[in-house]
Write a protein that holds these residues in place. Structure first.
Motif, short mmCIF file in Angstrom:
data_model
loop_
_atom_site.label_atom_id
_atom_site.label_comp_id
_atom_site.label_asym_id
_atom_site.label_seq_id
_atom_site.Cartn_x
_atom_site.Cartn_y
_atom_site.Cartn_z
N ASP A 206 37.24 32.97 40.49
CA ASP A 206 38.38 33.82 40.12
C ASP A 206 39.35 33.94 41.30
O ASP A 206 40.57 33.92 41.12
CB ASP A 206 37.89 35.20 39.70
CG ASP A 206 36.96 35.14 38.49
OD1 ASP A 206 36.91 34.09 37.83
OD2 ASP A 206 36.27 36.14 38.23
N ASN B 16 35.67 28.99 28.42
CA ASN B 16 35.69 30.44 28.59
C ASN B 16 34.47 30.96 29.34
O ASN B 16 34.02 32.08 29.10
CB ASN B 16 35.78 31.12 27.22
CG ASN B 16 35.93 32.63 27.31
OD1 ASN B 16 36.74 33.13 28.09
ND2 ASN B 16 35.15 33.36 26.53
N GLU B 17 33.93 30.18 30.26
CA GLU B 17 32.70 30.61 30.93
C GLU B 17 32.90 31.08 32.36
O GLU B 17 31.92 31.32 33.07
CB GLU B 17 31.65 29.51 30.86
CG GLU B 17 31.10 29.31 29.45
CD GLU B 17 29.77 28.61 29.42
OE1 GLU B 17 28.73 29.30 29.42
OE2 GLU B 17 29.76 27.36 29.42
N HIS C 143 29.68 36.65 35.91
CA HIS C 143 30.50 36.99 37.07
C HIS C 143 30.73 35.75 37.93
O HIS C 143 29.79 35.09 38.38
CB HIS C 143 29.83 38.09 37.89
CG HIS C 143 29.65 39.36 37.11
ND1 HIS C 143 28.62 40.25 37.35
CD2 HIS C 143 30.36 39.88 36.08
CE1 HIS C 143 28.71 41.27 36.51
NE2 HIS C 143 29.75 41.07 35.72
N GLY D 223 38.77 34.28 31.08
CA GLY D 223 38.52 35.34 30.11
C GLY D 223 37.09 35.80 29.96
O GLY D 223 36.83 36.76 29.24
N GLN D 224 36.14 35.13 30.62
CA GLN D 224 34.74 35.51 30.49
C GLN D 224 34.51 36.92 31.05
O GLN D 224 34.95 37.24 32.16
CB GLN D 224 33.84 34.51 31.21
CG GLN D 224 32.36 34.83 31.19
CD GLN D 224 31.79 34.93 29.78
OE1 GLN D 224 31.04 35.85 29.48
NE2 GLN D 224 32.15 33.98 28.92
N GLN D 225 33.78 37.74 30.30
CA GLN D 225 33.53 39.12 30.70
C GLN D 225 32.11 39.36 31.19
O GLN D 225 31.87 40.24 32.01
CB GLN D 225 33.82 40.06 29.51
CG GLN D 225 35.25 40.02 29.02
CD GLN D 225 36.23 40.59 30.03
OE1 GLN D 225 35.97 41.61 30.67
NE2 GLN D 225 37.36 39.90 30.20
N LYS D 226 31.15 38.59 30.69
CA LYS D 226 29.75 38.88 30.98
C LYS D 226 29.23 38.15 32.21
O LYS D 226 28.39 38.68 32.95
CB LYS D 226 28.89 38.51 29.77
CG LYS D 226 29.19 39.33 28.52
CD LYS D 226 28.42 38.81 27.32
CE LYS D 226 28.75 39.62 26.07
NZ LYS D 226 28.08 39.05 24.86
N GLY E 274 35.43 33.90 34.81
CA GLY E 274 36.28 35.06 34.66
C GLY E 274 37.76 34.75 34.56
O GLY E 274 38.49 35.39 33.81
#
Length: 498
Positions: free
Chosen positions: A81, A65-66, A76, A71-74, A68
């Motif tokens: 992506d 999850n690292e 970039h 699902g990573q949000q913090k 985007g």
């Protein structure tokens, strides 16, 4: 060592001034190299001219999850992506092991962790335990048989200099980077390897840790960041081999911690030249640095994507991105700040899904449809059969490999998934794992080698409920598989005795 790189146009050509730092006398050496000017090139490679190129990017300790796309949000990651939007993203793809050496051995040999040569991390002096042998057949050798130009840039970890496990002895025409994974802890090393020669760098390092003999330590004078050299080397390799099929294995050491540096200050384990867009956040320093490492890696991947596009090779280049195992963010503050394994449980060096399930993105515009998510199951060992399929060669004997090509072509009816997958690990979470039909996961740990815990991943991806009591027939079936899944190894004795 290339220290400064300047490109200048001149007519229909351009030249690069490559300024090298001579470690012996401190004097700069300038080389002037000529290439065809990209905007005027008339011999751009097309898909019809040769088999597809392959760029395989392997991150080091990057969690599921690292980025985007997962699902990573913090943190970039715009280029990764974009890669996912242009290709296929897998939701249940597995590394070869929860630790680097075994996982990379599985990737290179197409054999699972109970059959591959290297079945754990070790030091180079440990009697060849962490070393591929001459009789081992690697992905690079497969590509060489198909007349590809092959290169490894970054971290190897499967053989030192003057051994049969050296990259040049395992099918790679060109190698630049770290031979030892302990050396790769250090992002500002005093040297790297170019084939079998040491290349001195103008960093000053205080040797530390058990791996100090191989270059591990903490830089006290930071001048050259190894990943910056890796992307320059990769771009040069792509440029120089644009007229022939090539296999580039780009095995960055980002975002692995400098384990030695974390003993001084936790945040120092995340070595990166600058914080970039994260400098103004109110995060703790270790988290800022960790995010900056990943975003810098994403920038470098974007540079390769753009170069392939400018060279007219985008349609005919397979771009693959994955990670060698689950996250090990001991420099982040707190460690779960980025939820690096979500929605999975576990970390690197653990047998839970978070230790072995990794991101996989594949882009190949000529074949792989854009913006597709695949829930089919695969693992590192499958790349051997996949690339054999692509290059028109038979799958080597003795492998545990199924071609992913039907999935890439969205012909799932032709895909032959593994009935079982196997992992083993000795360390923080010692035990063995069998996965049946991508759903039923059995784990036997050394703390109780008579008990098999069973998890239904279809209903419980976070592995919260042991359902072994509900499915005794599956438990017996998995026990039977585990008793036969492993071959004997001179250097790696059984983890569980059945």
């Amino acid at each position: 060592m290339r220290y400064v790189r300047l490109a200048q146009p001149e007519g229909n050509l351009y030249y690069e001034l490559q300024i090298y730092y001579n470690i012996n006398n401190g004097c700069p050496v300038v080389k002037k190299l000529w290439f065809a000017y990209l905007l005027c090139v008339s011999f751009s490679v097309t898909a019809e001219r040769h088999p597809p190129n392959v760029i395989f990017v392997l991150a080091d300790d990057l969690g599921y999850n690292e980025i985007g796309a997962y699902g990573q949000q913090k943190i970039h990651t715009p280029n990764l992506d974009k890669l996912a939007e242009q290709g296929m993203r897998f939701t249940q793809f597995y590394a070869g092991a929860p630790v680097c050496a075994t996982s990379r051995s599985v990737l290179m040999t197409g054999q699972h962790a109970g059959h591959t040569r290297v079945r754990g991390n070790a030091f180079p002096e440990d009697n060849g335990r962490q070393e591929l042998y001459a009789e081992d057949f690697t992905l690079a050798e497969l590509f060489k048989q198909a007349n590809y130009r092959t290169a490894l840039i970054g971290k190897w970890g499967l053989g030192m200099n003057n051994t049969q496990g050296h990259p040049n002895e395992q099918g790679f025409d060109y190698f630049f980077g770290y031979l030892s994974q302990h050396h790769a802890h250090n992002f500002y090393p005093t040297f790297l390897w170019r084939n079998d020669l040491k290349v001195g760098l103008p960093n000053t390092v205080r040797p530390m840790g058990n791996g100090h003999l191989y270059g591990a330590g903490v830089a006290v004078d930071k001048k050259v960041y190894a990943p910056d050299l890796f992307i320059d080397e990769a771009l040069s390799f792509i440029q120089q081999n644009r007229q022939q099929p090539f296999f580039l294995y780009y095995a960055t050491n980002v975002p692995h911690s400098n384990n030695e540096a974390t003993t001084i200050r936790r945040a120092d384990g995340a070595e990166v030249p600058e914080l970039g867009e994260y400098e103004s956040t109110d995060w703790q320093l270790g988290s800022k640095r960790h995010a900056a490492m990943i975003t810098r890696m994403d920038r470098d991947i974007g540079a390769m994507m753009e170069q392939v596009k400018q060279l007219g090779m985008e349609d005919n280049t397979i771009f693959i991105f994955s990670s060698d195992n689950g996250p090990h963010v001991d420099h982040a503050e707190p460690m779960d700040f980025f939820s690096p394994s979500a929605p999975l449980q576990g970390w690197k060096m653990e047998l839970w899904e978070g230790g072995i399930r990794v991101p996989l993105i594949v882009r190949w515009p000529a074949t792989v449809p854009a913006n597709v998510v695949s829930n089919e199951v695969g693992y590192f060992g499958d790349f051997m059969a996949t690339f054999a399929d692509i290059t028109g060669q038979p799958v080597p004997a003795g492998t545990d490999s199924q071609s992913l090509m039907p999935l890439w072509q969205q012909q799932t009816q032709n895909y032959k998934p593994h009935e079982y997958l196997y992992w083993e690990f000795k360390g923080r979470d010692t035990g063995v794992v069998a996965l049946k039909d991508g759903r039923w996961k059995g784990i036997v740990r050394d703390e109780d080698p008579t008990r098999l815990a069973l998890f239904d991943l279809a209903a419980d991806v976070a592995e919260q409920r042991d359902v072994s009591q509900d499915h005794p027939e599956l438990v017996e079936e998995l026990w039977a598989y585990l008793r036969s899944a492993r071959s004997e190894s001179e250097h790696w004795p059984p983890i569980i005795t059945f």
